[in-house]
Design an enzyme around this catalytic site. Sequence first.
Site, PDB file in Angstrom:
ATOM      1  N   HIS A   1      -1.891  -5.500   1.482  1.00 40.49           N
ATOM      2  CA  HIS A   1      -3.187  -6.202   1.378  1.00 40.49           C
ATOM      3  C   HIS A   1      -2.813  -7.751   0.716  1.00 40.49           C
ATOM      4  CE1 HIS A   1      -7.190  -7.149  -0.137  1.00 40.49           C
ATOM      5  NE2 HIS A   1      -6.452  -7.870  -1.288  1.00 40.49           N
TER       6      HIS A   1
ATOM      7  N   ASN B   1      -1.855  -0.131   7.315  1.00 39.23           N
ATOM      8  CA  ASN B   1      -1.085  -1.353   7.556  1.00 39.23           C
ATOM      9  C   ASN B   1      -0.439  -2.213   6.537  1.00 39.23           C
ATOM     10  OD1 ASN B   1      -3.316  -2.038   6.067  1.00 39.23           O
ATOM     11  ND2 ASN B   1      -4.337  -3.321   7.687  1.00 39.23           N
TER      12      ASN B   1
ATOM     13  N   GLU C   1      -9.676 -10.771  -7.499  1.00 39.83           N
ATOM     14  CA  GLU C   1      -8.695  -9.529  -7.405  1.00 39.83           C
ATOM     15  C   GLU C   1      -7.951  -9.431  -8.289  1.00 39.83           C
ATOM     16  OE1 GLU C   1      -7.530  -9.377  -3.083  1.00 39.83           O
ATOM     17  OE2 GLU C   1      -9.434  -9.141  -2.710  1.00 39.83           O
TER      18      GLU C   1
ATOM     19  N   LYS D   1       0.941  -1.350  -0.028  1.00 33.57           N
ATOM     20  CA  LYS D   1      -0.170   0.120  -0.014  1.00 33.57           C
ATOM     21  C   LYS D   1       0.760   1.268   0.060  1.00 33.57           C
ATOM     22  CE  LYS D   1      -3.780  -2.318   2.705  1.00 33.57           C
ATOM     23  NZ  LYS D   1      -4.705  -2.168   3.767  1.00 33.57           N
TER      24      LYS D   1
ATOM     25  N   TYR E   1     -12.399  -2.862  -2.940  1.00 34.40           N
ATOM     26  CA  TYR E   1     -12.832  -2.976  -1.587  1.00 34.40           C
ATOM     27  C   TYR E   1     -14.410  -2.936  -1.410  1.00 34.40           C
ATOM     28  CZ  TYR E   1      -8.179  -2.285   0.524  1.00 34.40           C
ATOM     29  OH  TYR E   1      -6.864  -2.441   1.078  1.00 34.40           O
TER      30      TYR E   1
HETATM   31  P1  DAT Z   1      -7.495  -7.010   5.774  1.00 33.14           P
HETATM   32  O1  DAT Z   1      -6.558  -5.905   5.120  1.00 33.14           O
HETATM   33  O2  DAT Z   1      -6.707  -7.639   6.984  1.00 33.14           O
HETATM   34  O3  DAT Z   1      -7.889  -8.088   4.749  1.00 33.14           O
HETATM   35  P2  DAT Z   1     -10.094  -5.963   5.953  1.00 33.14           P
HETATM   36  O4  DAT Z   1     -10.393  -6.655   4.846  1.00 33.14           O
HETATM   37  O5  DAT Z   1     -11.124  -6.194   7.204  1.00 33.14           O
HETATM   38  O6  DAT Z   1      -8.650  -6.418   6.500  1.00 33.14           O
HETATM   39  O7  DAT Z   1     -10.358  -4.663   5.980  1.00 33.14           O
HETATM   40  C1  DAT Z   1      -9.582  -4.005   4.675  1.00 33.14           C
HETATM   41  C2  DAT Z   1      -8.603  -2.723   5.224  1.00 33.14           C
HETATM   42  O8  DAT Z   1      -9.666  -1.642   5.677  1.00 33.14           O
HETATM   43  C3  DAT Z   1      -7.700  -2.980   6.111  1.00 33.14           C
HETATM   44  O9  DAT Z   1      -6.521  -3.440   5.730  1.00 33.14           O
HETATM   45  C4  DAT Z   1      -7.633  -1.714   6.893  1.00 33.14           C
HETATM   46  C5  DAT Z   1      -8.969  -0.975   6.768  1.00 33.14           C
HETATM   47  N1  DAT Z   1      -9.719  -1.329   7.907  1.00 33.14           N
HETATM   48  C6  DAT Z   1     -10.426  -2.295   8.236  1.00 33.14           C
HETATM   49  N2  DAT Z   1     -10.687  -2.273   9.451  1.00 33.14           N
HETATM   50  C7  DAT Z   1     -10.907  -0.816   9.951  1.00 33.14           C
HETATM   51  C8  DAT Z   1     -11.105  -0.091  10.833  1.00 33.14           C
HETATM   52  N3  DAT Z   1     -12.009  -0.667  11.924  1.00 33.14           N
HETATM   53  N4  DAT Z   1     -10.880   1.139  11.073  1.00 33.14           N
HETATM   54  C9  DAT Z   1     -10.099   1.596   9.934  1.00 33.14           C
HETATM   55  N5  DAT Z   1      -9.623   0.874   9.124  1.00 33.14           N
HETATM   56  C10 DAT Z   1      -9.835  -0.323   9.036  1.00 33.14           C
HETATM   57 MG    MG Z   2      -9.447  -7.965   3.528  1.00 27.07          MG
END
Ligand code: DAT
Ligand code: MG
Length: 135
Positions: free
Chosen positions: A116, A113, A127, A9, A49
């Site tokens: 992805h 973080n 994807e 990212k 997303y």
């Molecule tokens: P991952 O990236 O571990 O698959 P995810 O699909 O649940 O996690 O969420 C996608 C992204 O969205 C994640 O990398 C960071 C953001 N995100 C997730 N939960 C969040 C939250 N509670 N607050 C802010 N950003 C969040």
């Molecule tokens: Mg995810």
Amino acid sequence: MDRTLVICKPDAVERGLVGEIIGRLERKGLTLVAAELRTLDEATAGRHYEEHKDKPFFGELVEFITGGPSMVMVVEGPGDTWKVVRTMMGVTNPKEAAPGTIRGDFGLLTGQNLVHGSDGPESAEHEIGIFFPSP
Ligand code: DAT
Ligand code: MG
């Protein structure tokens, strides 16, 4: 062979951690089969997303992921590649991610973080199709 989508990212690119992340994947034994430094547009970020479009953090997520170049990659391994990558990434919240994982070693904020990875075989297929459509 089995493929998954990985994105370094914009925070990873900005912090100069792309080499570190790719290096970890390569040292594990995974192979890079496609890679491009790209700034995602809003439409692509929204498709990618889509599952999160009703979440309160969706706007900030799209703003972040479109805010600078990302390294978008397809990574290949002998099987369950998505799972291997997810294990190496660590959990979504870097504060809780285990040391030795990418997020655990380099991150502190869920919104930044670093990486992805697709979360299953179907999402990997889907994807990869978004970012590297086959002709
Ligand atoms: P991952 O990236 O571990 O698959 P995810 O699909 O649940 O996690 O969420 C996608 C992204 O969205 C994640 O990398 C960071 C953001 N995100 C997730 N939960 C969040 C939250 N509670 N607050 C802010 N950003 C969040
Ligand atoms: Mg995810």
